[in-house]
Design an enzyme around this catalytic site. Structure first.
Site, PDB file in Angstrom:
ATOM      1  N   ARG A  92      29.160  50.570  40.183  1.00 35.11           N
ATOM      2  CA  ARG A  92      29.934  50.636  38.946  1.00 35.11           C
ATOM      3  C   ARG A  92      30.272  52.084  38.648  1.00 35.11           C
ATOM      4  NH1 ARG A  92      26.627  49.401  35.065  1.00 35.11           N
ATOM      5  NH2 ARG A  92      25.018  48.254  36.169  1.00 35.11           N
TER       6      ARG A  92
ATOM      7  N   GLY B  73      31.258  45.014  40.410  1.00 33.42           N
ATOM      8  CA  GLY B  73      30.933  45.409  39.035  1.00 33.42           C
ATOM      9  C   GLY B  73      32.108  46.049  38.311  1.00 33.42           C
TER      10      GLY B  73
ATOM     11  N   LYS C 137      30.557  42.179  34.258  1.00 32.44           N
ATOM     12  CA  LYS C 137      30.220  43.192  33.276  1.00 32.44           C
ATOM     13  C   LYS C 137      31.406  43.537  32.372  1.00 32.44           C
ATOM     14  CE  LYS C 137      25.988  43.240  34.294  1.00 32.44           C
ATOM     15  NZ  LYS C 137      25.657  43.267  35.668  1.00 32.44           N
TER      16      LYS C 137
ATOM     17  N   CYS D 221      15.933  46.912  39.353  1.00 37.39           N
ATOM     18  CA  CYS D 221      14.568  47.179  38.896  1.00 37.39           C
ATOM     19  C   CYS D 221      13.716  45.916  38.884  1.00 37.39           C
ATOM     20  CB  CYS D 221      14.581  47.771  37.498  1.00 37.39           C
ATOM     21  SG  CYS D 221      15.316  49.412  37.431  1.00 37.39           S
TER      22      CYS D 221
ATOM     23  N   LYS E  79      14.896  42.619  38.398  1.00 39.09           N
ATOM     24  CA  LYS E  79      15.356  41.545  37.515  1.00 39.09           C
ATOM     25  C   LYS E  79      15.553  40.243  38.276  1.00 39.09           C
ATOM     26  CE  LYS E  79      19.204  41.148  34.261  1.00 39.09           C
ATOM     27  NZ  LYS E  79      20.383  41.671  34.929  1.00 39.09           N
TER      28      LYS E  79
ATOM     29  N   ASN F 260      23.155  49.507  47.557  1.00 35.48           N
ATOM     30  CA  ASN F 260      23.675  48.544  46.568  1.00 35.48           C
ATOM     31  C   ASN F 260      24.411  47.394  47.263  1.00 35.48           C
ATOM     32  OD1 ASN F 260      24.069  47.639  43.894  1.00 35.48           O
ATOM     33  ND2 ASN F 260      26.077  48.616  43.758  1.00 35.48           N
TER      34      ASN F 260
ATOM     35  N   ARG G  60      25.118  43.750  48.594  1.00 30.51           N
ATOM     36  CA  ARG G  60      24.810  42.569  47.782  1.00 30.51           C
ATOM     37  C   ARG G  60      25.083  41.269  48.519  1.00 30.51           C
ATOM     38  NH1 ARG G  60      23.970  43.413  41.965  1.00 30.51           N
ATOM     39  NH2 ARG G  60      23.733  45.663  41.744  1.00 30.51           N
TER      40      ARG G  60
HETATM   41  C1  SPV Z   1      24.315  45.292  37.792  1.00 32.36           C
HETATM   42  O1  SPV Z   1      24.542  46.389  38.345  1.00 32.36           O
HETATM   43  O2  SPV Z   1      23.675  45.194  36.743  1.00 32.36           O
HETATM   44  C2  SPV Z   1      24.791  44.059  38.415  1.00 32.36           C
HETATM   45  C3  SPV Z   1      25.830  44.154  39.416  1.00 32.36           C
HETATM   46  O3  SPV Z   1      24.381  43.003  38.016  1.00 32.36           O
HETATM   47  S1  SPV Z   1      27.328  44.650  38.742  1.00 32.36           S
HETATM   48  O4  SPV Z   1      28.245  43.555  38.914  1.00 32.36           O
HETATM   49  O5  SPV Z   1      27.739  45.810  39.497  1.00 32.36           O
HETATM   50  O6  SPV Z   1      27.155  44.969  37.354  1.00 32.36           O
HETATM   51 MN    MN Z   2      23.366  43.240  36.103  1.00 27.78          MN
END
Ligand code: SPV
Ligand code: MN
Length: 626
Positions: A87, A223, A230, A273, A275, A386, A388
């Site tokens: 992001r 992201g 988000k 972290c 989650k 990162n 995914r």
């Molecule tokens: C995060 O970074 O909190 C995510 C992936 O869940 S993103 O779609 O990049 O936000």
């Molecule tokens: Mn997230």
């Protein structure tokens, strides 16, 4: 009206025109017509909720080289550009009209200037391309929680990801008629080089809170582009604030207690972290791993997963630590891998997968070999940190049966956690809702990770792990959380957890699997089954309860020495943390509620008194029973 219809008629095939106009919504038609004019798209594909339409998007992603078919049925791999791997917080801004402000922490730009800038970047961006128009629903369909959304994109990868991550919304749009109450997302990957966005320096994600719409351009990373993730969370936080509910960066999971009882927990952790792995604990059930909405009904706090899929970090997913996901990633089914390493037979590999990695292959840097340096001179790891995977929760063996419940599920407990090497004990329950929201959620700090661009490992304030997505002033957001327990008969208990605590020599004090025990202890607390020990900031477990949980659930002997080391309460670190976060509120959050400072003052008094009585490091064995 007639102009809009006329333009749509000219540009759309009869079938696509009929599909779009079956949704009798002028605001929607105008949005699509404007996007066509602005981006100069050659053609338009209107996607319904049907399996045929989804299959078309999947096929297109492969035809356009945005995804590569892998050697297991249904699996594909997508690569984002070398500099487009997370992001982009700096390029993500709120469009604000003169006179409105979100406080000094949130990033914003003058609305007119921002719209002009992003529209000029979008201008002509889809010439020679097909525009995709997709419909989704945030939250379960036909529910008080539902928010219909329309996504415009020229990236079939973005469209494909969304068909995995979100419930279809075409039918939902039929039901809302001409209502203007929906979210709009316009994305273009911009000019491409190979199959990746070329001008990442001109990457922009601009959020228009006045119009519930988001523009995103010159980027592909999920992201920054997947509107419903988000980008929608930012719009939802504003909407929730106005309407009296909550939109949080939280997982939802079911923890199993004695006799098959299920207690639902929601948890906020900054990205990378722990989650997702908490939402997937062995033997428990998952509803969602990333975003939850909360509403109150009949004196109960209820929650839903906004999504139906997972866009999770793949690093360290292996058969031992994350058996459920690992299983889904190694068997046929719909999965999009991103930014992993592909070997010569199109098999995906990633850091921490539990087997040896190939010495060469293809990854986000192109042809890769061990020891490769990227264009920035940095060592390129086999897979990106990162990197995914994207999959349907329904493809996981541990999906909770109430995943799609339109009423949501009742919330037993909130959990807040971050990457904290030296302060919080592994688990602690706050004394009450107010203390939990302030001392746990609003005081959350975490060391930064690869989920966002920029330096890693820097301790950063991240209240409720939602800072990156807040679209209202911080003080107002904290107050909304405080107020949300009003009228709730049994407010959820609030816990902090810390999976990253180290000893003074820098060694982690806990194993990856231990988090199961912390959550199961929280489950017992919510149901009043165990007593605890009082610290200056909350209640921690007794040794004997943990020893039993370790034995019964992990088959391990938890030693008293381990307990004492892990739960030794560190007074100076806790005081320093209060000083750090309070300073941020005092300096940067003009609208912080008075109760926040009062609660900090009370906690500081208790910490100082305990420090005087017991010293800097207090063994849990010396602290009083609850
Ligand atoms: C995060 O970074 O909190 C995510 C992936 O869940 S993103 O779609 O990049 O936000
Ligand atoms: Mn997230």
């Amino acid at each position: 009206m007639s102009d809009v219809r006329e333009l749509l008629k000219q540009k759309l095939s009869t079938e696509d025109y009929n599909r779009l106009t079956a949704l009798e919504n002028l605001k929607l038609h105008t949005f699509v017509a404007d996007a066509i004019e602005l981006t100069g798209a050659d053609s338009v594909y209107v996607c319904t909720d049907s399996e045929e339409d989804r299959a078309y998007i999947r096929k297109l992603a492969i035809e356009k080289d945005e995804e590569i078919a892998l050697n297991i049925a249904g699996h594909t791999c997508h690569f984002d550009g070398y500099y487009d791997q997370g992001r982009d917080k700096d390029a993500t801004k709120y469009l604000l009209s003169a006179g409105s402000s979100l406080g000094s922490i949130l990033n914003s730009i003058d609305r007119n200037k921002g719209i002009e800038e992003v529209r000029s970047l979008l201008k002509g961006s889809m010439a020679g391309r097909q525009m995709l128009v997709l419909f989704f629903c945030l939250g379960p369909v036909d529910s008080e929680f539902s928010i219909p959304c329309v996504q415009i994109t020229d990236s079939p990868y973005v469209g494909h990801s969304e068909t995995i991550l979100y419930r279809g919304g075409y039918e939902q749009f039929k039901k809302i008629g001409d209502s203007p109450d929906f979210f709009r997302f316009m994305h273009s990957e911009g000019e491409l080089e190979g199959a990746v966005s070329k001008h990442v320096d001109k990457r922009r994600v601009y959020i228009d809170l006045e119009e519930d719409r988001v523009f995103s351009v010159n980027t592909q990373y999920g992201g920054n582009t997947i509107g419903l993730k988000k980008l929608a969370l930012r719009l939802a936080i504003q909407k929730a604030s106005a309407e009296g509910w909550l939109a949080e960066h939280m997982f939802v999971m079911g923890a199993k207690g004695p006799g098959g009882r299920i207690t639902y927990f929601t948890g906020a952790f900054p990205s990378a972290c722990g989650k997702t792995s908490t939402s997937m604990l062995p033997g428990q059930t998952i509803i969602g791993d990333d975003i939850a909405y909360f509403r109150k009904s009949d004196g109960e706090m209820r929650t839903v997963n906004v999504e139906k899929g997972i866009f999770g970090i793949i690093q360290d997913v292996n058969a031992k630590d994350d058996p459920v996901i690992y299983d889904a990633l190694t068997h046929p089914g719909e999965v999009i891998f991103s930014n992993v390493l592909l070997d010569g037979e199109n098999r995906p590999h990633w850091l921490g997968m539990g087997s040896e990695l190939p010495k060469e292959g293809v990854n986000h840097s192109g042809q890769w070999h061990e020891g490769k340096e990227g264009p920035d001179g940095k060592a390129v790891t086999a897979s990106h940190k990162n990197a995914r995977y994207c999959l349907n929760i329904a493809d996981l063996k541990n999906m909770d049966p109430r995943m799609d419940d339109a009423e949501g599920v009742p919330v037993g407990g909130f959990v807040y956690g971050g990457r904290d090497s030296d302060t919080w004990v592994p688990v602690e329950q706050a004394f009450n809702w107010t203390e939990g929201i302030i001392l746990k959620g609003a005081s959350l700090e975490s060391e930064t990770t690869a989920a966002t661009l920029g330096a890693e490992g820097v301790r950063a304030f991240n209240l409720m792990s939602n800072l990156d997505f807040l679209s209202i002033p911080l003080g107002k957001y904290v107050q909304n959380n405080l107020d949300f327990a009003e009228g709730v008969e049994k407010a959820p208990l609030i816990f902090s957890v810390n999976y990253f605590l180290k000893n003074k020599n820098g060694k982690y004090l806990n194993g990856m699997g231990d988090k199961l025990v912390w959550i199961l202890w929280a489950e017992l607390r919510v149901n009043g089954d165990v007593r605890g020990i009082k610290t200056p900031t909350g209640i921690i477990p007794r040794y004997e309860d943990l020893a039993r949980l370790f034995k019964d659930n992990l088959g391990s002997d938890y030693s008293r020495d381990n307990y004492v080391e892990q739960f030794t309460f560190r007074i100076p670190e806790n005081l320093a943390k209060l000083d750090r976060v309070e300073k941020i509120y005092r300096e940067k959050v003009a609208d912080a509620p008075a109760i926040l400072y009062e609660t900090y003052a009370e906690a500081r008094k208790r910490l100082e008194a305990a420090g005087e009585k017991y010293g800097d490091n207090i063994s849990p064995l010396d602290l009083p029973a609850e």
